[in-house]
Design a protein around this motif. Structure first.
Motif, PDB file in Angstrom:
ATOM      1  N   LEU A 219       1.919   0.312  29.625  1.00  0.00           N
ATOM      2  CA  LEU A 219       1.059  -0.496  28.762  1.00  0.00           C
ATOM      3  C   LEU A 219       0.529   0.326  27.595  1.00  0.00           C
ATOM      4  CD1 LEU A 219      -1.107  -2.729  31.140  1.00  0.00           C
ATOM      5  CD2 LEU A 219       0.780  -3.427  29.676  1.00  0.00           C
ATOM      6  N   PHE A 220       0.103   1.545  27.877  1.00  0.00           N
ATOM      7  CA  PHE A 220      -0.443   2.386  26.805  1.00  0.00           C
ATOM      8  C   PHE A 220       0.654   2.840  25.839  1.00  0.00           C
ATOM      9  CE2 PHE A 220      -3.931   2.746  29.864  1.00  0.00           C
ATOM     10  CZ  PHE A 220      -5.016   2.579  29.013  1.00  0.00           C
ATOM     11  N   VAL A 221       1.851   3.012  26.355  1.00  0.00           N
ATOM     12  CA  VAL A 221       2.975   3.360  25.465  1.00  0.00           C
ATOM     13  C   VAL A 221       3.264   2.207  24.516  1.00  0.00           C
ATOM     14  CG1 VAL A 221       5.455   3.805  25.369  1.00  0.00           C
ATOM     15  CG2 VAL A 221       4.030   5.040  27.014  1.00  0.00           C
ATOM     16  N   TRP A 222       3.321   0.985  25.038  1.00  0.00           N
ATOM     17  CA  TRP A 222       3.538  -0.177  24.188  1.00  0.00           C
ATOM     18  C   TRP A 222       2.424  -0.313  23.150  1.00  0.00           C
ATOM     19  CZ3 TRP A 222       7.754  -2.822  23.390  1.00  0.00           C
ATOM     20  CH2 TRP A 222       8.726  -2.927  24.373  1.00  0.00           C
ATOM     21  N   LEU A 223       1.183  -0.087  23.574  1.00  0.00           N
ATOM     22  CA  LEU A 223       0.054  -0.171  22.639  1.00  0.00           C
ATOM     23  C   LEU A 223       0.207   0.859  21.526  1.00  0.00           C
ATOM     24  CD1 LEU A 223      -2.674  -1.285  21.769  1.00  0.00           C
ATOM     25  CD2 LEU A 223      -3.766   0.299  23.381  1.00  0.00           C
ATOM     26  N   ALA A 224       0.605   2.087  21.892  1.00  0.00           N
ATOM     27  CA  ALA A 224       0.787   3.144  20.896  1.00  0.00           C
ATOM     28  C   ALA A 224       1.921   2.798  19.935  1.00  0.00           C
ATOM     29  CB  ALA A 224       1.061   4.474  21.588  1.00  0.00           C
ATOM     30  N   VAL A 225       3.013   2.239  20.468  1.00  0.00           N
ATOM     31  CA  VAL A 225       4.166   1.888  19.632  1.00  0.00           C
ATOM     32  C   VAL A 225       3.800   0.788  18.636  1.00  0.00           C
ATOM     33  CG1 VAL A 225       6.460   0.823  19.643  1.00  0.00           C
ATOM     34  CG2 VAL A 225       5.901   2.617  21.295  1.00  0.00           C
ATOM     35  N   PHE A 226       3.166  -0.271  19.122  1.00  0.00           N
ATOM     36  CA  PHE A 226       2.832  -1.387  18.229  1.00  0.00           C
ATOM     37  C   PHE A 226       1.729  -1.005  17.246  1.00  0.00           C
ATOM     38  CE2 PHE A 226       4.398  -4.766  21.469  1.00  0.00           C
ATOM     39  CZ  PHE A 226       5.702  -4.513  21.083  1.00  0.00           C
ATOM     40  N   ALA A 227       0.790  -0.164  17.682  1.00  0.00           N
ATOM     41  CA  ALA A 227      -0.253   0.310  16.766  1.00  0.00           C
ATOM     42  C   ALA A 227       0.366   1.162  15.660  1.00  0.00           C
ATOM     43  CB  ALA A 227      -1.306   1.110  17.525  1.00  0.00           C
ATOM     44  N   ALA A 228       1.360   1.969  16.019  1.00  0.00           N
ATOM     45  CA  ALA A 228       2.051   2.783  15.015  1.00  0.00           C
ATOM     46  C   ALA A 228       2.805   1.895  14.034  1.00  0.00           C
ATOM     47  CB  ALA A 228       3.010   3.754  15.706  1.00  0.00           C
ATOM     48  N   LEU A 229       3.465   0.846  14.546  1.00  0.00           N
ATOM     49  CA  LEU A 229       4.165  -0.088  13.668  1.00  0.00           C
ATOM     50  C   LEU A 229       3.198  -0.796  12.726  1.00  0.00           C
ATOM     51  CD1 LEU A 229       6.727  -1.753  16.128  1.00  0.00           C
ATOM     52  CD2 LEU A 229       7.215  -0.108  14.302  1.00  0.00           C
ATOM     53  N   ALA A 230       2.033  -1.174  13.258  1.00  0.00           N
ATOM     54  CA  ALA A 230       1.025  -1.822  12.415  1.00  0.00           C
ATOM     55  C   ALA A 230       0.552  -0.879  11.317  1.00  0.00           C
ATOM     56  CB  ALA A 230      -0.161  -2.271  13.271  1.00  0.00           C
ATOM     57  N   THR A 231       0.317   0.373  11.670  1.00  0.00           N
ATOM     58  CA  THR A 231      -0.128   1.362  10.690  1.00  0.00           C
ATOM     59  C   THR A 231       0.919   1.570   9.601  1.00  0.00           C
ATOM     60  OG1 THR A 231      -1.429   2.508  12.378  1.00  0.00           O
ATOM     61  CG2 THR A 231      -0.927   3.731  10.364  1.00  0.00           C
ATOM     62  N   LEU A 232       2.179   1.662  10.005  1.00  0.00           N
ATOM     63  CA  LEU A 232       3.270   1.837   9.042  1.00  0.00           C
ATOM     64  C   LEU A 232       3.391   0.628   8.122  1.00  0.00           C
ATOM     65  CD1 LEU A 232       6.040   3.438  11.300  1.00  0.00           C
ATOM     66  CD2 LEU A 232       4.740   4.564   9.480  1.00  0.00           C
ATOM     67  N   SER A 233       3.225  -0.571   8.671  1.00  0.00           N
ATOM     68  CA  SER A 233       3.325  -1.784   7.865  1.00  0.00           C
ATOM     69  C   SER A 233       2.211  -1.833   6.832  1.00  0.00           C
ATOM     70  CB  SER A 233       3.272  -3.023   8.764  1.00  0.00           C
ATOM     71  OG  SER A 233       4.409  -3.115   9.580  1.00  0.00           O
ATOM     72  N   VAL A 234       1.006  -1.520   7.265  1.00  0.00           N
ATOM     73  CA  VAL A 234      -0.140  -1.554   6.348  1.00  0.00           C
ATOM     74  C   VAL A 234       0.041  -0.535   5.234  1.00  0.00           C
ATOM     75  CG1 VAL A 234      -2.614  -1.135   6.144  1.00  0.00           C
ATOM     76  CG2 VAL A 234      -1.733  -2.455   8.077  1.00  0.00           C
ATOM     77  N   ARG A 235       0.471   0.664   5.579  1.00  0.00           N
ATOM     78  CA  ARG A 235       0.634   1.706   4.565  1.00  0.00           C
ATOM     79  C   ARG A 235       1.779   1.399   3.603  1.00  0.00           C
ATOM     80  NH1 ARG A 235      -0.051   7.272   8.202  1.00  0.00           N
ATOM     81  NH2 ARG A 235      -2.327   7.077   8.516  1.00  0.00           N
ATOM     82  N   SER A 236       2.886   0.884   4.148  1.00  0.00           N
ATOM     83  CA  SER A 236       4.040   0.614   3.286  1.00  0.00           C
ATOM     84  C   SER A 236       3.800  -0.553   2.345  1.00  0.00           C
ATOM     85  CB  SER A 236       5.278   0.334   4.154  1.00  0.00           C
ATOM     86  OG  SER A 236       5.101  -0.843   4.908  1.00  0.00           O
ATOM     87  N   MET A 237       2.927  -1.482   2.739  1.00  0.00           N
ATOM     88  CA  MET A 237       2.663  -2.650   1.908  1.00  0.00           C
ATOM     89  C   MET A 237       1.380  -2.502   1.113  1.00  0.00           C
ATOM     90  SD  MET A 237       5.351  -4.285   2.701  1.00  0.00           S
ATOM     91  CE  MET A 237       5.072  -5.839   1.868  1.00  0.00           C
ATOM     92  N   ALA A 238       0.766  -1.324   1.139  1.00  0.00           N
ATOM     93  CA  ALA A 238      -0.549  -1.133   0.516  1.00  0.00           C
ATOM     94  C   ALA A 238      -0.541  -1.465  -0.960  1.00  0.00           C
ATOM     95  CB  ALA A 238      -1.013   0.305   0.729  1.00  0.00           C
ATOM     96  N   GLU A 239       0.562  -1.185  -1.650  1.00  0.00           N
ATOM     97  CA  GLU A 239       0.619  -1.402  -3.092  1.00  0.00           C
ATOM     98  C   GLU A 239       1.032  -2.823  -3.466  1.00  0.00           C
ATOM     99  OE1 GLU A 239      -0.462   0.867  -5.100  1.00  0.00           O
ATOM    100  OE2 GLU A 239      -0.836   2.216  -3.406  1.00  0.00           O
ATOM    101  N   THR A 240       1.388  -3.643  -2.470  1.00  0.00           N
ATOM    102  CA  THR A 240       1.877  -4.978  -2.783  1.00  0.00           C
ATOM    103  C   THR A 240       0.923  -6.076  -2.377  1.00  0.00           C
ATOM    104  OG1 THR A 240       3.035  -5.186  -0.657  1.00  0.00           O
ATOM    105  CG2 THR A 240       4.249  -4.172  -2.491  1.00  0.00           C
ATOM    106  N   VAL A 241      -0.204  -5.718  -1.768  1.00  0.00           N
ATOM    107  CA  VAL A 241      -1.163  -6.748  -1.354  1.00  0.00           C
ATOM    108  C   VAL A 241      -2.413  -6.646  -2.204  1.00  0.00           C
ATOM    109  CG1 VAL A 241      -0.327  -6.849   0.990  1.00  0.00           C
ATOM    110  CG2 VAL A 241      -2.131  -5.249   0.462  1.00  0.00           C
TER     111      VAL A 241
END
Length: 241
Positions: A219-241
């Protein structure tokens, strides 16, 4: 922090007026439990009514955290709502944090209602500590999908976010044993999903069986993976929102 809490409260009040959201996350799990909780004798080593209580609580929490957030985040990004929030003193990560807090608050209601139905309709009898532990496990599972909702909603436009969310939803609910317990090859594949892990940990607690450490770690591994994906999405789209 006050800005994050204010936005969270606003989001919660908005969801309270969303009938479709309330039906899908609270009413539907209850209806399904009333229909199917007595359809079997046992599953995962516990009475079927107890298993299905956990499964429907997981379903409601999962649907609220993922389906209720991913598409909405995508739409709000498209119309420029996130860009407007960035003109306020709200921290850059405040929007994401508020969405996750909102999911945690609203899914808790669904979990509690389903468990009450399990107790008084399904005849599920547990020690007080078991009720709290099971609720906490399902709740933790909902935060995993709240993080995934941020990753999808930030990354994809609404016309893409909707089918992606639906696909992810179907995969994790079916393979995770949310609708019915799986056996054989599909059951073995499903053991790697966070939905299965949350349900199996909960049923082990209900059955007073020692919970394998790898399930909790999963469960904690899945949480870490999805949290990392969320962080990457936010950072990669920072200039487009």
């Amino acid at each position: 922090m006050s800005g994050i809490l204010l936005l969270t409260r606003t989001e919660i009040n908005r969801l309270r007026r969303n009938r479709r959201y309330l039906i899908f996350t609270t009413a539907l799990p209850v209806v399904l439990y009333l229909l199917w909780s007595k359809a079997g004798k046992s599953a995962y080593g516990v009475d079927f009514a107890a298993y299905y209580m956990v499964a429907m609580a997981t379903f409601g929490a999962f649907a609220g955290a993922l389906n209720g957030n991913a598409i909405r985040i995508s739409e709000e990004r498209k119309v420029g709502w996130i860009r407007q929030l960035r003109l306020t003193p709200l921290p850059a990560s405040g929007y994401v944090v508020a969405k996750i807090l909102t999911a945690m608050a609203t899914t808790l209601v669904s979990i509690v209602i389903v468990m009450l139905v399990g107790r008084f309709y399904g005849g599920v009898h547990l020690a007080l500590w078991q009720w709290f532990v099971v609720a906490a496990i399902v709740w933790l599972g909902s935060t995993i999908f709240a993080a995934l909702a941020v990753a999808i909603g930030y990354r994809y436009p609404p016309d893409q976010a909707q089918p992606i969310t639906l696909f992810v939803y179907l995969v994790f609910t079916i393979l995770g044993g949310v609708w019915f317990p799986l056996t054989g090859a599909l059951g073995n594949i499903g053991k790697a999903t966070p939905t299965y892990e949350a349900i199996k940990i909960s049923t082990d607690v209900i059955g007073n069986v020692s919970v394998p450490g790898y399930l909790i770690l999963g469960l904690f591994v899945w949480l870490a993976v999805f949290a990392a994906l969320a962080t990457l999405s936010v950072r990669s789209m920072a200039e487009t929102v």
